[in-house]
Structure formats: C-alpha cells, structure tokens
Design a protein around this motif. Structure first.
Motif, PDB file in Angstrom:
ATOM      1  N   GLN A 102       0.834  -1.198   0.000  1.00 32.17           N
ATOM      2  CA  GLN A 102       0.000   0.000   0.000  1.00 32.17           C
ATOM      3  C   GLN A 102       0.874   1.256   0.000  1.00 32.17           C
ATOM      4  O   GLN A 102       0.581   2.227  -0.702  1.00 32.17           O
ATOM      5  N   ARG A 103       1.944   1.205   0.777  1.00 29.29           N
ATOM      6  CA  ARG A 103       2.882   2.340   0.857  1.00 29.29           C
ATOM      7  C   ARG A 103       3.391   2.696  -0.535  1.00 29.29           C
ATOM      8  O   ARG A 103       3.341   3.862  -0.955  1.00 29.29           O
TER       9      ARG A 103
ATOM     10  N   LYS B 299      -4.201  18.164  -0.139  1.00 23.25           N
ATOM     11  CA  LYS B 299      -3.126  18.300   0.856  1.00 23.25           C
ATOM     12  C   LYS B 299      -3.648  17.997   2.258  1.00 23.25           C
ATOM     13  O   LYS B 299      -2.992  17.310   3.038  1.00 23.25           O
ATOM     14  N   GLU B 300      -4.838  18.489   2.560  1.00 19.47           N
ATOM     15  CA  GLU B 300      -5.413  18.244   3.887  1.00 19.47           C
ATOM     16  C   GLU B 300      -5.778  16.774   4.071  1.00 19.47           C
ATOM     17  O   GLU B 300      -5.612  16.225   5.165  1.00 19.47           O
ATOM     18  N   VAL B 301      -6.243  16.129   3.013  1.00 19.36           N
ATOM     19  CA  VAL B 301      -6.563  14.695   3.103  1.00 19.36           C
ATOM     20  C   VAL B 301      -5.294  13.906   3.417  1.00 19.36           C
ATOM     21  O   VAL B 301      -5.292  13.047   4.307  1.00 19.36           O
ATOM     22  N   ILE B 302      -4.214  14.194   2.716  1.00 16.69           N
ATOM     23  CA  ILE B 302      -2.966  13.472   2.943  1.00 16.69           C
ATOM     24  C   ILE B 302      -2.403  13.791   4.326  1.00 16.69           C
ATOM     25  O   ILE B 302      -1.916  12.894   5.033  1.00 16.69           O
ATOM     26  N   GLY B 303      -2.501  15.033   4.752  1.00 17.54           N
ATOM     27  CA  GLY B 303      -2.087  15.385   6.112  1.00 17.54           C
ATOM     28  C   GLY B 303      -2.905  14.647   7.152  1.00 17.54           C
ATOM     29  O   GLY B 303      -2.375  14.141   8.148  1.00 17.54           O
ATOM     30  N   HIS B 304      -4.208  14.547   6.920  1.00 15.97           N
ATOM     31  CA  HIS B 304      -5.099  13.803   7.815  1.00 15.97           C
ATOM     32  C   HIS B 304      -4.723  12.325   7.852  1.00 15.97           C
ATOM     33  O   HIS B 304      -4.666  11.717   8.920  1.00 15.97           O
ATOM     34  N   MET B 305      -4.469  11.739   6.690  1.00 15.97           N
ATOM     35  CA  MET B 305      -4.078  10.326   6.645  1.00 15.97           C
ATOM     36  C   MET B 305      -2.797  10.099   7.449  1.00 15.97           C
ATOM     37  O   MET B 305      -2.684   9.123   8.188  1.00 15.97           O
ATOM     38  N   THR B 306      -1.860  11.019   7.304  1.00 17.71           N
ATOM     39  CA  THR B 306      -0.583  10.904   8.014  1.00 17.71           C
ATOM     40  C   THR B 306      -0.781  11.040   9.515  1.00 17.71           C
ATOM     41  O   THR B 306      -0.288  10.217  10.296  1.00 17.71           O
TER      42      THR B 306
ATOM     43  N   SER C 232       4.520  21.943   1.327  1.00 17.82           N
ATOM     44  CA  SER C 232       4.636  21.511  -0.071  1.00 17.82           C
ATOM     45  C   SER C 232       4.071  20.105  -0.220  1.00 17.82           C
ATOM     46  O   SER C 232       4.052  19.318   0.734  1.00 17.82           O
ATOM     47  N   TRP C 233       3.628  19.799  -1.434  1.00 12.43           N
ATOM     48  CA  TRP C 233       3.110  18.470  -1.740  1.00 12.43           C
ATOM     49  C   TRP C 233       4.192  17.422  -1.493  1.00 12.43           C
ATOM     50  O   TRP C 233       3.928  16.371  -0.926  1.00 12.43           O
ATOM     51  N   GLU C 234       5.410  17.750  -1.890  1.00 11.21           N
ATOM     52  CA  GLU C 234       6.536  16.834  -1.689  1.00 11.21           C
ATOM     53  C   GLU C 234       6.754  16.551  -0.198  1.00 11.21           C
ATOM     54  O   GLU C 234       6.993  15.415   0.193  1.00 11.21           O
ATOM     55  N   GLN C 235       6.656  17.576   0.611  1.00  7.25           N
ATOM     56  CA  GLN C 235       6.821  17.414   2.063  1.00  7.25           C
ATOM     57  C   GLN C 235       5.722  16.526   2.644  1.00  7.25           C
ATOM     58  O   GLN C 235       5.992  15.663   3.489  1.00  7.25           O
ATOM     59  N   LEU C 236       4.498  16.710   2.194  1.00  9.23           N
ATOM     60  CA  LEU C 236       3.389  15.897   2.691  1.00  9.23           C
ATOM     61  C   LEU C 236       3.537  14.433   2.291  1.00  9.23           C
ATOM     62  O   LEU C 236       3.295  13.538   3.103  1.00  9.23           O
ATOM     63  N   LEU C 237       3.959  14.178   1.054  1.00 13.21           N
ATOM     64  CA  LEU C 237       4.152  12.796   0.611  1.00 13.21           C
ATOM     65  C   LEU C 237       5.318  12.141   1.348  1.00 13.21           C
ATOM     66  O   LEU C 237       5.240  10.961   1.715  1.00 13.21           O
ATOM     67  N   ALA C 238       6.373  12.903   1.600  1.00 12.74           N
ATOM     68  CA  ALA C 238       7.512  12.362   2.359  1.00 12.74           C
ATOM     69  C   ALA C 238       7.072  12.005   3.778  1.00 12.74           C
ATOM     70  O   ALA C 238       7.493  10.979   4.332  1.00 12.74           O
ATOM     71  N   GLY C 239       6.208  12.825   4.370  1.00 14.19           N
ATOM     72  CA  GLY C 239       5.694  12.537   5.708  1.00 14.19           C
ATOM     73  C   GLY C 239       4.849  11.288   5.741  1.00 14.19           C
ATOM     74  O   GLY C 239       4.980  10.450   6.645  1.00 14.19           O
TER      75      GLY C 239
ATOM     76  N   ASN D 127       7.626   3.867   9.670  1.00 11.73           N
ATOM     77  CA  ASN D 127       7.641   3.713  11.128  1.00 11.73           C
ATOM     78  C   ASN D 127       6.601   2.709  11.602  1.00 11.73           C
ATOM     79  O   ASN D 127       6.860   1.934  12.527  1.00 11.73           O
ATOM     80  N   THR D 128       5.431   2.708  10.987  1.00 13.67           N
ATOM     81  CA  THR D 128       4.394   1.739  11.346  1.00 13.67           C
ATOM     82  C   THR D 128       4.884   0.319  11.081  1.00 13.67           C
ATOM     83  O   THR D 128       4.708  -0.573  11.916  1.00 13.67           O
ATOM     84  N   LEU D 129       5.496   0.113   9.934  1.00  9.18           N
ATOM     85  CA  LEU D 129       6.019  -1.217   9.595  1.00  9.18           C
ATOM     86  C   LEU D 129       7.124  -1.632  10.568  1.00  9.18           C
ATOM     87  O   LEU D 129       7.195  -2.795  10.971  1.00  9.18           O
ATOM     88  N   SER D 130       7.958  -0.688  10.950  1.00  9.83           N
ATOM     89  CA  SER D 130       9.013  -0.983  11.927  1.00  9.83           C
ATOM     90  C   SER D 130       8.405  -1.397  13.263  1.00  9.83           C
ATOM     91  O   SER D 130       8.845  -2.365  13.885  1.00  9.83           O
ATOM     92  N   LEU D 131       7.381  -0.669  13.709  1.00 11.14           N
ATOM     93  CA  LEU D 131       6.703  -1.006  14.954  1.00 11.14           C
ATOM     94  C   LEU D 131       6.076  -2.397  14.866  1.00 11.14           C
ATOM     95  O   LEU D 131       6.235  -3.218  15.781  1.00 11.14           O
ATOM     96  N   LEU D 132       5.386  -2.679  13.778  1.00  7.72           N
ATOM     97  CA  LEU D 132       4.736  -3.990  13.625  1.00  7.72           C
ATOM     98  C   LEU D 132       5.741  -5.130  13.736  1.00  7.72           C
ATOM     99  O   LEU D 132       5.413  -6.195  14.262  1.00  7.72           O
TER     100      LEU D 132
END
Length: 169
Positions: free
Chosen positions: A32-33, A60-67, A106-113, A120-125
């Motif tokens: 998915q990532r 941008k807000e949707v992606i920020g919310h997902m993050t 920036s869009w790039e910053q949001l996608l990188a986040g 990090n989620t995968l590392s935790l799992l």
C-alpha cells in the motif's frame, strides 16, 4: 502471518477493517505504501491544493489527515502492545486538520511525511509478538486490539484512496 481480527467490537473500526483484503497485514501495508506514493506523486502542487467541493478538504489536507491518523493509530498500537492500562483518547480529525495548516506545506513534504509514517508503522509492527497482537486496550471508551488497529490503518488508507480516486483525480 498475523491472524485477521475476527471480533470487532466497534463499528467505526469495522468500516475500515472490512475494506482490507485477506493476506499478510505487513505485506499489505508495505504494498500500500508503494502504491499510494506512486499514485500521488503524479499530482501537481496546484491540484493538491484544491478541494473537490466547497467546505471539503483539499487533497493536501486529506494526505495530512491520513498521516496524522496513522501516527495516532500507531501510537495506540504501541501503547496497547506494551500493556498500557489507561484509556487512550479520541482524535478530533477536523481540529487536527485545522490546526496543522497542511495547505502551507509543499506536496513533496506531505508525501515524504506519509511515506515516513508508514515506514515507522512497519518498523513497529515488526516488534509486536503474537501475544501482543491480540492484546486489547481501550480507545474512545471501546475495547480494541492491536490487530484491529493494524488492519484499521490499512483500511483507513483504502477508504481515503477510494475518495481520492473518485473525487480528486
């Protein structure tokens, strides 16, 4: 392979978990990532700053919310896996989005986040053993297991990707 949660006590979680296909949850989250970042990397900065209707979030807000949501859900997964006995709080999504000012990033910053949070989620799992996988805690006054949260993370993203494909792209 982690067992899929069978009993989902909270309908809010079920609406996301039910979207996740059968299979290994870590593989699903990893795939998915890649698919999500690939899909979104073709979006222009201008398009990312637009909402599909008045009063709706921009992309941008949707992606920020997902993050932010994945950050919160991963924390809950960590807390419950590590045997936290205190109830965990709710997340008021509109308050988070309003306070974050995602449209100033920036869009790039949001996608990188988004990509970093999933890493990090995968590392935790990878640190959660079978005993912790089925451990339950309390979130928003409802019982929830680590497994349900993991599947909820995948399902939450699937939900928003459906909206993104339908309304934004």
């Amino acid at each position: 392979m982690r067992p899929r949660p069978l009993c989902i006590e909270n309908p809010e979680h079920d609406r996301y978990v039910s979207l996740v296909p059968d299979g290994d949850i870590e593989e699903i989250l990893s795939k998915q990532r890649t698919e999500t970042i690939t899909l979104l990397s073709g979006v222009s900065e201008e398009s990312a700053g637009k909402a599909y209707a008045p009063g709706k979030w921009t992309l941008k807000e949707v992606i920020g919310h997902m993050t932010d949501s994945e950050r919160v859900m991963s924390y809950r997964m960590l807390a419950i896996a590590r045997n936290e006995s205190e109830p965990l709080p709710a997340m008021e999504q509109n308050q988070y989005v309003s306070a974050a000012n995602f449209n100033n990033l920036s869009w790039e910053q949001l996608l990188a986040g988004l990509d970093a949070v999933r890493s990090n989620t995968l590392s935790l799992l990878s640190t959660i053993d079978d005993e912790a996988w089925v451990r339950s805690g309390t979130v928003m006054n409802n019982p929830v297991s680590v497994g349900i949260i993991a599947y909820g993370i995948a399902g939450h993203e699937l939900h928003h990707l459906n909206v993104i494909r339908d309304k934004y792209l």
